[in-house]
Design an enzyme around this catalytic site. Structure first.
Site, PDB file in Angstrom:
ATOM      1  N   LYS A  21       0.871  -1.182   0.000  1.00 64.14           N
ATOM      2  CA  LYS A  21       0.000   0.000   0.000  1.00 64.14           C
ATOM      3  C   LYS A  21       0.901   1.222   0.000  1.00 64.14           C
ATOM      4  CE  LYS A  21      -3.549   2.306   2.836  1.00 64.14           C
ATOM      5  NZ  LYS A  21      -4.449   2.757   1.786  1.00 64.14           N
ATOM      6  N   THR A  24      -2.699   6.766   0.084  1.00 62.89           N
ATOM      7  CA  THR A  24      -3.911   6.831   0.893  1.00 62.89           C
ATOM      8  C   THR A  24      -4.772   7.933   0.301  1.00 62.89           C
ATOM      9  OG1 THR A  24      -4.838   7.043   3.119  1.00 62.89           O
ATOM     10  CG2 THR A  24      -2.896   8.399   2.636  1.00 62.89           C
ATOM     11  N   GLU A  74      -3.368   0.740  -3.548  1.00 62.79           N
ATOM     12  CA  GLU A  74      -4.053   0.526  -2.265  1.00 62.79           C
ATOM     13  C   GLU A  74      -4.108  -0.961  -1.920  1.00 62.79           C
ATOM     14  OE1 GLU A  74      -5.408   2.415   0.061  1.00 62.79           O
ATOM     15  OE2 GLU A  74      -6.011   4.330  -0.793  1.00 62.79           O
TER      16      GLU A  74
END
Length: 104
Positions: A21, A24, A74
């Site tokens: 990841k 954000t 993500e």
């Protein structure tokens, strides 16, 4: 103990730490981060610190502009990503992508 600068749901902790990841998606209230910022990261559920990240970029985006590439960053599918965002921000359409890397 220092306060954390940003929090993530606990389920994202392993993905962040492993580098799976790398972005954000946040609303305007968390769009103030700047390239080069070094942020302490905590878990949303208990505010427990788990790593430090460096902000690489901050760019505006709408829900409809999200792509499979964003979803990959993500570590999820596009439909899942949109569902997660709608769950966190049910009435918003405008967001900011904060791209980051974990500081070792």
């Amino acid at each position: 103990m220092q306060p954390n600068d940003i929090t993530f749901y606990q389920r994202f902790e392993a993905d962040i730490l492993s580098g799976r990841k790398t972005i954000t998606i946040r609303d305007k209230s968390e769009s103030h981060f700047k390239v080069g910022d070094i942020l302490r990261v905590g878990r949303f559920e208990d505010n427990q610190y788990f790593c430090t990240i460096e902000v690489l970029s901050v760019s505006p985006i709408t829900l409809n502009e999200l792509t499979e590439q964003h979803a990959k960053q993500e570590n999820m599918g596009l439909d899942e990503l949109k569902d997660v965002i709608r769950g966190i921000y049910p009435s918003k359409e405008n967001f900011y992508i904060v791209r980051f890397k974990v500081r070792k």
